[in-house]
Design a protein around this motif. Structure first.
Motif, PDB file in Angstrom:
ATOM      1  N   GLU B 151      35.440  24.848  35.532  1.00 47.76           N
ATOM      2  CA  GLU B 151      34.676  25.937  36.125  1.00 47.76           C
ATOM      3  C   GLU B 151      35.605  27.099  36.474  1.00 47.76           C
ATOM      4  OE1 GLU B 151      33.134  25.207  39.949  1.00 47.76           O
ATOM      5  OE2 GLU B 151      31.862  26.984  39.950  1.00 47.76           O
ATOM      6  N   MET B 152      36.773  26.758  37.026  1.00 44.80           N
ATOM      7  CA  MET B 152      37.697  27.823  37.426  1.00 44.80           C
ATOM      8  C   MET B 152      38.253  28.568  36.225  1.00 44.80           C
ATOM      9  SD  MET B 152      39.715  26.447  40.769  1.00 44.80           S
ATOM     10  CE  MET B 152      40.363  24.973  40.058  1.00 44.80           C
ATOM     11  N   VAL B 153      38.450  27.831  35.117  1.00 41.45           N
ATOM     12  CA  VAL B 153      38.914  28.500  33.895  1.00 41.45           C
ATOM     13  C   VAL B 153      37.895  29.554  33.481  1.00 41.45           C
ATOM     14  CG1 VAL B 153      39.384  28.190  31.435  1.00 41.45           C
ATOM     15  CG2 VAL B 153      40.289  26.553  33.082  1.00 41.45           C
ATOM     16  N   GLU B 154      36.636  29.144  33.475  1.00 36.96           N
ATOM     17  CA  GLU B 154      35.561  30.073  33.131  1.00 36.96           C
ATOM     18  C   GLU B 154      35.544  31.262  34.085  1.00 36.96           C
ATOM     19  OE1 GLU B 154      33.031  30.053  30.660  1.00 36.96           O
ATOM     20  OE2 GLU B 154      34.678  28.818  29.877  1.00 36.96           O
ATOM     21  N   TYR B 155      35.595  30.906  35.347  1.00 33.82           N
ATOM     22  CA  TYR B 155      35.453  31.894  36.417  1.00 33.82           C
ATOM     23  C   TYR B 155      36.531  32.969  36.321  1.00 33.82           C
ATOM     24  CZ  TYR B 155      35.099  33.574  41.272  1.00 33.82           C
ATOM     25  OH  TYR B 155      34.979  34.336  42.393  1.00 33.82           O
ATOM     26  N   ILE B 156      37.781  32.510  36.134  1.00 29.42           N
ATOM     27  CA  ILE B 156      38.884  33.466  36.137  1.00 29.42           C
ATOM     28  C   ILE B 156      38.902  34.294  34.854  1.00 29.42           C
ATOM     29  CG2 ILE B 156      40.742  32.107  35.103  1.00 29.42           C
ATOM     30  CD1 ILE B 156      42.466  33.051  37.484  1.00 29.42           C
ATOM     31  N   THR B 157      38.303  33.723  33.792  1.00 28.84           N
ATOM     32  CA  THR B 157      38.276  34.454  32.525  1.00 28.84           C
ATOM     33  C   THR B 157      37.194  35.528  32.526  1.00 28.84           C
ATOM     34  OG1 THR B 157      38.790  32.328  31.549  1.00 28.84           O
ATOM     35  CG2 THR B 157      38.379  34.116  30.023  1.00 28.84           C
ATOM     36  N   HIS B 158      36.056  35.175  33.110  1.00 30.93           N
ATOM     37  CA  HIS B 158      34.914  36.071  32.931  1.00 30.93           C
ATOM     38  C   HIS B 158      34.561  36.938  34.136  1.00 30.93           C
ATOM     39  CE1 HIS B 158      34.322  34.392  29.035  1.00 30.93           C
ATOM     40  NE2 HIS B 158      34.239  33.161  29.523  1.00 30.93           N
ATOM     41  N   SER B 159      35.136  36.636  35.285  1.00 30.54           N
ATOM     42  CA  SER B 159      34.779  37.481  36.439  1.00 30.54           C
ATOM     43  C   SER B 159      35.926  38.430  36.746  1.00 30.54           C
ATOM     44  CB  SER B 159      34.517  36.621  37.673  1.00 30.54           C
ATOM     45  OG  SER B 159      33.974  35.389  37.302  1.00 30.54           O
ATOM     46  N   ARG B 160      35.554  39.575  37.231  1.00 29.87           N
ATOM     47  CA  ARG B 160      36.584  40.547  37.598  1.00 29.87           C
ATOM     48  C   ARG B 160      36.858  40.450  39.088  1.00 29.87           C
ATOM     49  NH1 ARG B 160      37.573  40.835  32.901  1.00 29.87           N
ATOM     50  NH2 ARG B 160      38.795  39.221  33.859  1.00 29.87           N
ATOM     51  N   ASP B 161      38.008  40.951  39.449  1.00 32.22           N
ATOM     52  CA  ASP B 161      38.395  41.051  40.858  1.00 32.22           C
ATOM     53  C   ASP B 161      38.354  39.720  41.604  1.00 32.22           C
ATOM     54  OD1 ASP B 161      38.677  43.777  40.475  1.00 32.22           O
ATOM     55  OD2 ASP B 161      36.536  44.101  40.868  1.00 32.22           O
ATOM     56  N   VAL B 162      38.610  38.643  40.904  1.00 31.00           N
ATOM     57  CA  VAL B 162      38.638  37.372  41.613  1.00 31.00           C
ATOM     58  C   VAL B 162      40.055  36.927  41.947  1.00 31.00           C
ATOM     59  CG1 VAL B 162      36.447  36.589  40.712  1.00 31.00           C
ATOM     60  CG2 VAL B 162      38.547  36.057  39.477  1.00 31.00           C
ATOM     61  N   VAL B 163      41.038  37.535  41.259  1.00 25.82           N
ATOM     62  CA  VAL B 163      42.423  37.183  41.566  1.00 25.82           C
ATOM     63  C   VAL B 163      42.866  38.035  42.756  1.00 25.82           C
ATOM     64  CG1 VAL B 163      44.756  37.002  40.666  1.00 25.82           C
ATOM     65  CG2 VAL B 163      42.827  36.621  39.160  1.00 25.82           C
ATOM     66  N   THR B 164      42.507  37.585  43.903  1.00 22.54           N
ATOM     67  CA  THR B 164      42.864  38.326  45.112  1.00 22.54           C
ATOM     68  C   THR B 164      44.207  37.833  45.626  1.00 22.54           C
ATOM     69  OG1 THR B 164      41.643  36.726  46.368  1.00 22.54           O
ATOM     70  CG2 THR B 164      40.491  38.759  45.795  1.00 22.54           C
ATOM     71  N   GLU B 165      44.708  38.529  46.626  1.00 21.54           N
ATOM     72  CA  GLU B 165      46.049  38.201  47.089  1.00 21.54           C
ATOM     73  C   GLU B 165      46.158  36.763  47.599  1.00 21.54           C
ATOM     74  OE1 GLU B 165      47.607  41.549  48.977  1.00 21.54           O
ATOM     75  OE2 GLU B 165      49.523  40.593  49.428  1.00 21.54           O
ATOM     76  N   ALA B 166      45.093  36.291  48.190  1.00 18.44           N
ATOM     77  CA  ALA B 166      45.130  34.932  48.746  1.00 18.44           C
ATOM     78  C   ALA B 166      45.175  33.866  47.657  1.00 18.44           C
ATOM     79  CB  ALA B 166      43.916  34.710  49.635  1.00 18.44           C
ATOM     80  N   ILE B 167      44.796  34.255  46.472  1.00 22.33           N
ATOM     81  CA  ILE B 167      44.711  33.265  45.397  1.00 22.33           C
ATOM     82  C   ILE B 167      46.097  32.898  44.860  1.00 22.33           C
ATOM     83  CG2 ILE B 167      43.824  32.844  43.060  1.00 22.33           C
ATOM     84  CD1 ILE B 167      41.698  32.834  45.260  1.00 22.33           C
ATOM     85  N   TYR B 168      47.007  33.876  44.840  1.00 24.94           N
ATOM     86  CA  TYR B 168      48.308  33.643  44.199  1.00 24.94           C
ATOM     87  C   TYR B 168      49.011  32.379  44.690  1.00 24.94           C
ATOM     88  CZ  TYR B 168      47.997  38.260  42.045  1.00 24.94           C
ATOM     89  OH  TYR B 168      47.613  39.329  41.287  1.00 24.94           O
ATOM     90  N   PRO B 169      49.258  32.270  46.011  1.00 31.33           N
ATOM     91  CA  PRO B 169      49.997  31.077  46.422  1.00 31.33           C
ATOM     92  C   PRO B 169      49.244  29.797  46.079  1.00 31.33           C
ATOM     93  CG  PRO B 169      49.145  32.267  48.335  1.00 31.33           C
ATOM     94  CD  PRO B 169      48.956  33.159  47.149  1.00 31.33           C
ATOM     95  N   GLU B 170      47.934  29.856  46.187  1.00 31.41           N
ATOM     96  CA  GLU B 170      47.155  28.642  45.927  1.00 31.41           C
ATOM     97  C   GLU B 170      47.233  28.243  44.459  1.00 31.41           C
ATOM     98  OE1 GLU B 170      45.828  26.955  48.281  1.00 31.41           O
ATOM     99  OE2 GLU B 170      46.097  28.427  49.898  1.00 31.41           O
TER     100      GLU B 170
END
Lengths: 658, 602
Positions: B151-170
């Motif tokens: 699901e996350m593969v799909e999500y990160i590929t097809h949605s915009r602005d989801v890679v927020t700053e909090a996501i990087y470390p995680e």
């Protein structure tokens, strides 16, 4: 001697040492320019001759500078050069001038190829001993420092191996510098250098003063043992053995043990493997007290490590570990703290682990004594004898002698027999080969009756195996059995069966008869050889297959020394002469060989005829009308039992016609 | 004079000229000032350059040759059996609590809660499962993780602005926890016994999860929202080092992902570039000088190929050192066949960028020329031809003598594939034009080898090829050819004489040495057997005319198109192959077929 008048025209003698003074070096230069590596290599190998011809002074002033400046060649040539220079001290004028050898070796110590560098370091270490203390500080130590601060990792790696040879003889001020250099190499940026330093850490620690060991080596050790690269960490384990030997128990506990404990639980299996592999050395180095408190629990963990490699390495050490425990309380420790883990390993999922254990487990019986062996170990032995993996069974069988001393082999014989029979018929020829090799041992321990009843038929069956190596091993097995059980036994049980095979329709089996005779004749003695074997051999001289005929000739040559002269003169010689007229080239050749051997004996020179050259000669591929013996069923790899390396050796006997 | 090619020399140069800027590069200038020299360049031109028809000098490809996924050529049929699954995994640090709750789908949740949910899912995926000792354990929770990753593969590929700053470390933590591990011991023999052509890889058992983790991370790196400036806090040197350690994985699918990921990181994190190159060098040194065993050399070289492709001109000293001290010694290693195409690509890239490196490269190759390993020798000949394809005539004349001495040896090789491969050079028009320009120096070197083997080589095909080569030489320069024939005979006589002379000289030195009182202490090694040449036939008094006539008739025209690509990897024995491994490897889809150099700067 001097009159080596070879080139009689030789103007050399006249001009020998006079006018054309550069001559030997000119030759060398010329030779080193040759295209052919082999030639250049040969020239370098004759370097000492050139140096001798030049004399010490010119070797120093002309040859060495030339070698230092101009050598750029293939690694093979450089290797030879590095090696030569290690023994050159005498040729440059003895210890006082040993330092002249340093420049060429220094540049060889910086080349890329590891073998050349290692050889250069080896030579440098050798030469360092020949330096006077003054020369050492004036020439050798500066060289070490230059190498240690070289730009390229190769020179720094080489430097690591030189610290320990110059340290003991240096003055205090220089010693401090040397330590400083070593320290910086231990934290070098390049892992290669750190590995080299780590691998020399133990050696270096040994030549240091105890205070420096504590204040300098221990921190280095701790750092290397927690390096980011596991290849460095594992080398620190090796150093640990040397360092531990130098420290008192208290220091050991405080300075080294925390690191060692950590290494035994390292996240990389390679490091844990190293701990397991060095376990006996570590145990000796840290002494009994720490062993009990620390090492035994660590060992238990290694025995149940998640990686089979680690478990196998630990399993290998079980016996040594137990042996080296203090005798007092040893039995209890083993029974309570080691044995439970061993029991688990017997049914391990990995065959390498099981076979590692099987190769040492029998040794525990002498340590634990009869009762414990029967009660606790015997079930394990029996389980391993039934193991699915042949190597495990073989390892148990090959160590039977240990148990034999303690409880006698009879306890095992009921389980032993099925195991042996199964191995004897294994589909893989290497397994069969391995069990054959243990036959004489087994025969000795089980006794002749048991043998005749149960195993004899196996031994005879191997003679007609379809793999040559097995047939070959089977013949030499027969010989060893005869040595054990005596000629009478041979005459009654073996010889008749062997001789019957002379009429076998398969020429390979007929040849096996000959090979058996070759092997047995000596053990059986003159009477049996003359009366029973010789007639058969002679009869086979009329065989239709040339391979058989030339093997008859070889056999006659082989058994000749055992026969008396009458038999030789009247029976052997005519047959050989007939074979000497054979239409086949090879038969003729071997017949001629045999004739001359026999003739020698007949003229009473009475040397035993020399024929060590392989009684095993297969010679079985007279390809003009026989199918060469193919690799048959068992090509391909059989990893478990032996390495592939051994395989190629094994196959060395493949079709090669004599 | 059939060799007019000289005149056509200009076009290829031009072709090369145009080829270069396209792949050339801009320097990110991240790591140091001197790397900031080059300016950003808009878009690379379409990669495949149409080759000018008259070009003889062939520019090389713009992308490195991709590493084969399956090195072993499966021969199909009955030998394929199912063995015990060749899988392993070093996953002993299983998570204690492996019970995962299925979380709501990201797309169904309110937008403002998505980030929080995303993080929760990433954290959930940090739970590790056992795939080896008990593959059937925790099936339900494994599925939760799998579905979550998917699901996350799909999500990160097809949605915009989801890679927020909090996501990087995680995201980086999730990747590290799942992947950074000590690789398990190989089931294959190690060290010198390892045979890349024979041993099947052991596959990673946890692949169903790992694949998705890799996939996710790759999409994460490639996301348009991804900002290296934020990420560099988490994707640091330590991270890269751990990533590089994984290249030794036996699973080709894993290495394939690693390759693409490292390539992206190299492209995006300018500050890590020098560090990455240095660490790769360390891996190579260890491989060359210590272990001779590493599974990821081809992949690393493939990345380097794309990096080299993007090097700015003039080349920095550091890069030249890399060529001489790392790439060339890589030719030494026994398992060269595994990574040779990638290695040759790197070398040729260097030479296309800076032709003055040709001499050291060829000298290096000649130094490492295999002595006994014929398949390797064929690879060297392949590479050498690739180099000659791009060589500048001025460079050629610097190296041609040692070069052709080696070729003369190859032509005389008793291994017919080596001889054959060397003789194929005579089909290469550019090489022939180079020879033609330097005939006076090349012919005398080549002639004896050709002449000798035209009679004595055991293989008939070789005879044809040799006559062909002789014919070309003859047409090139009749007079020179005649001279060579004469000289050959004279040399032949002299050779014997020289050998005797040499023996005598050594004899004299020996005598001198004997006068030295130290002589008995340094007994020289027993005289080595003199080196005899292998030749069996003495030169016949055949006259030139005869040779020429033979050449005419025997120089078969068969040659023009024999240059087929031979597969260098071959199975030596018919071992059973594991059907599972084959299927798994066939099922793997590459993230990208070729690594482009477009984004690469120094």
């Amino acid at each position: 001697m001097a009159g080596a008048a070879g080139p009689g025209t030789g103007p050399g003698a006249a001009r020998g040492d006079g006018d054309d003074s550069l001559y030997p070096i000119a030759v060398l230069i010329d030779e080193l320019r040759n295209e052919d590596v082999q030639l250049r290599l040969n020239s370098i190998k004759k370097l000492s001759t050139i140096a001798l011809a030049l004399g010490v002074e010119r070797t120093r002033t002309e040859l060495l500078p030339f070698l230092t400046d101009t050598i750029y060649d293939e690694d093979e040539v450089l290797l030879a050069l590095a090696e030569q220079l290690g023994n050159f001290t005498g040729l440059v004028g003895g210890p006082d001038f040993a330092h002249c050898l340093l420049p060429p070796l220094e540049s060889l110590a910086t080349v890329e190829e590891t073998v050349v560098r290692d050889k250069a370091v080896e030579s440098l270490r050798q030469i360092s001993q020949e330096h006077t203390p003054v020369a050492l500080e004036a020439h050798f130590v500066p060289l070490v420092k230059r190498l240690a601060s070289g730009d390229w990792f190769t020179s720094r790696t080489s430097a690591c191996g030189l610290f320990s040879v110059c340290y003991p003889r240096a003055s205090n001020a220089v010693k401090a510098e040397i330590r400083q250099h070593f320290r910086s190499l231990c934290s070098d940026d390049t892992p290669m250098v750190r590995r080299a330093a780590a691998s020399k850490l133990g050696e270096f620690a040994k030549v240091l003063e105890l205070d420096s060991v504590k204040s300098e080596i221990v921190p280095l050790f701790t750092n290397l043992a927690s390096d980011e690269q596991d290849s460095v960490r594992l080398l620190a384990v090796e150093a640990c053995v040397s360092i531990a030997q130098l420290l008192s128990q208290d220091d050991l506990e405080a300075l080294v043990m925390p690191t060692l404990r950590q290494a035994a639980e390292d996240k990389s299996w390679r490091v844990r493997y190293m701990v397991a592999d060095k376990f006996s050395e570590l145990q000796k180095a840290v002494g009994p007290k720490i062993t009990l408190n620390d090492l035994i629990p660590a060992f238990q963990n290694l025995l149940k490590d998640c990686e089979a490699e680690v478990r196998a390495a630990a399993a290998h050490k079980v016996k040594e570990l137990c042996e080296n425990l203090p005798t007092e309380g040893r039995e209890t420790i083993i029974m309570n703290q080691i044995l439970p883990f061993i029991k688990e390993l017997v049914s391990d999922t990995n065959q390498h682990v099981k076979s590692a254990l099987a190769s040492v487990i029998m040794g525990l019986s002498t340590i634990l004594g009869k009762e414990n062996t029967i009660e606790h170990l015997l079930p394990l032995f029996l389980a391993q004898l039934k193991d699915e993996c042949p190597e495990v069974r073989l390892n148990i069988i090959s160590n039977l002698d240990c148990v034999n001393e303690v409880i006698g082999i009879r306890q095992l014989s009921q389980s032993l027999l099925p195991a042996i029979v199964e191995l004897a018929e294994d589909a893989k020829w290497r397994v069969r080969l391995a069990i054959i090799e243990y036959m004489p041992l087994l025969a000795g321990q089980l006794g002749v009756e048991f043998f005749d009843e149960k195993l004899n038929s196996l031994c005879m069956a191997w003679l007609v195996d379809h793999v040559y190596a097995i047939r070959e091993a089977a013949t030499s097995n027969l010989m060893k059995l005869v040595q054990k059980f005596g000629t009478e036994w041979a005459q009654n049980t073996i010889v008749p069966k062997v001789l019957v095979m002379a009429n076998d329709p398969n020429y390979l089996h007929r040849m096996t008869t000959l090979f058996c005779i070759n092997a047995l004749s000596e053990a059986c003695g003159q009477e049996i050889t003359t009366k029973q074997m010789l007639p058969i051999v002679l009869k086979m001289a009329g065989d239709q297959v040339a391979n058989v005929r030339f093997n008859v000739a070889k056999s006659l040559q082989k058994i000749g020394p055992i026969l008396d002269t009458d038999a030789l003169q009247e029976e052997v010689k005519p047959v050989l002469q007939k074979l000497g007229q054979d239409e086949d080239m090879d038969v003729k050749y071997f017949a001629q060989e045999a004739i001359s051997a026999v003739a020698q004996r007949l003229t009473k020179l009475d040397f035993p005829v020399k024929d060590n050259e392989e009684p095993s000669a297969p010679g079985a591929d007279k390809n003009h009308f026989l199918r060469p013996r193919g690799p048959g069923e068992d090509t391909g790899k059989f990893v478990p039992l032996m390495s592939r390396h051994t395989e190629s050796e094994r196959l060395g006997w493949f079709p090669r016609r004599q | 004079m059939p060799y007019k090619l000289k005149k056509e020399k200009e076009p290829p140069k031009l072709a090369k000229g145009t080829a270069k800027p396209s792949s050339s590069s801009k320097d990110g200038g991240g790591e140091s000032t001197d790397e900031a020299q080059s300016q950003p360049q808009p878009q690379p031109q379409p990669q495949p350059q149409p080759q000018p028809p008259s070009s003889n000098k062939r520019p090389s490809n713009s992308t490195p040759p991709p590493t084969q996924l399956s090195k072993i050529k499966y021969s199909g049929g009955p030998q394929i059996v199912k063995k015990e699954r060749r899988q392993s995994s070093s996953r002993f640090n299983l998570s204690k609590n492996r019970e995962l709750q299925k979380l709501p789908a990201l797309k169904d949740s309110p937008t403002q809660e998505r980030e929080e949910l995303f993080i929760q899912k990433l954290r959930q995926c940090c739970v590790l499962f056992d795939f080896v000792s008990d593959p059937l354990s925790d099936l339900k929770f494994k599925e939760v993780k799998r579905a979550g990753l998917n699901e996350m593969v799909e999500y990160i590929t097809h949605s915009r602005d989801v890679v927020t700053e909090a996501i990087y470390p995680e995201a980086v933590t999730m990747f590290s926890v799942n992947l950074f591990r000590t690789l398990p011991p190989s089931s294959n023999p190690t060290g010198a016994e390892f045979d890349p052509e024979e041993d099947e890889p052991t596959l990673e058992a946890a692949w169903p999860h790992l694949q998705l983790v890799y996939e996710f991370f790759l999409r994460f790196l490639e996301s348009p929202d991804f900002q290296p400036n934020i990420a560099k806090k988490y994707i640091d040197q330590k991270f890269v080092l751990a990533l590089l350690d994984l290249f030794d994985s036996e699973d080709p699918r894993e290495r394939d992902f690693l390759k693409t990921i490292l390539h992206r990181i190299y492209g995006k994190f300018l500050g890590l570039r020098a560090y990455i190159r240095r660490q790769i060098n360390h891996i190579f040194y260890r491989f060359i000088y210590e272990t001779e065993h590493h599974n990821g050399i081809a992949e690393l070289l493939e990345i380097l190929g794309s990096i080299i492709n993007g090097f700015a001109l003039p080349l920095k000293e550091e890069h030249k050192m890399f060529l001489i001290r790392v790439l060339l010694p890589l030719h030494k290693v026994k398992s060269l066949s595994v990574y040779h195409p990638q290695l040759a690509y790197c070398v040729v890239q260097f030479l296309e960028k800076e032709s003055s490196l040709t001499e050291p490269v060829i000298v290096g190759l000649l130094k490492f020329w295999p002595k006994t390993h014929s398949p390797k020798e064929v690879m060297f000949l392949n590479e050498l031809e690739e180099i000659l394809d791009v060589i500048e005539p001025s460079e050629f004349s610097k190296v041609m003598e040692p070069l052709f001495r080696q070729l003369a040896k190859c032509v005389s090789s008793p291994h017919f594939q080596v001889a054959e491969r060397a003789l194929y050079y005579w089909n290469n028009e550019y090489i022939m034009s180079l020879i033609s320009d330097n005939a006076a120096r090349v012919l005398p070197i080549m002639f004896p080898a050709l002449y000798r083997n035209s009679k004595s080589h055991w293989n008939k095909t070789i005879h044809g090829l040799i006559y062909n080569a002789l014919k070309l030489f003859m047409e090139m320069n009749q007079k020179l050819f005649d001279d060579c024939t004469q000289q050959y005979k004279a040399e032949k006589q002299k050779g014997r004489f020289r050998m005797k002379e040499r023996e005598e000289m050594w004899q004299k030195i020996e005598e001198l040495a004997r006068l030295n009182p130290q002589y008995p202490m340094f007994r020289a090694p027993p005289p080595l057997p003199p080196v005899y040449s292998m030749e069996t036939e003495t030169p016949t008094a055949e006259d030139i005319q005869l040779l020429k006539r033979t050449v005419e008739t025997e120089a078969v025209q068969m040659l023009k198109d024999i240059k087929k690509e031979k597969v260098l990897l071959r199975r030596k024995s018919e071992l059973p192959q594991d059907v599972y491994t084959i299927k798994a490897l066939e099922a793997h889809k590459r993230a990208e077929e070729f690594l482009t150099a477009s984004q690469e700067a120094l």
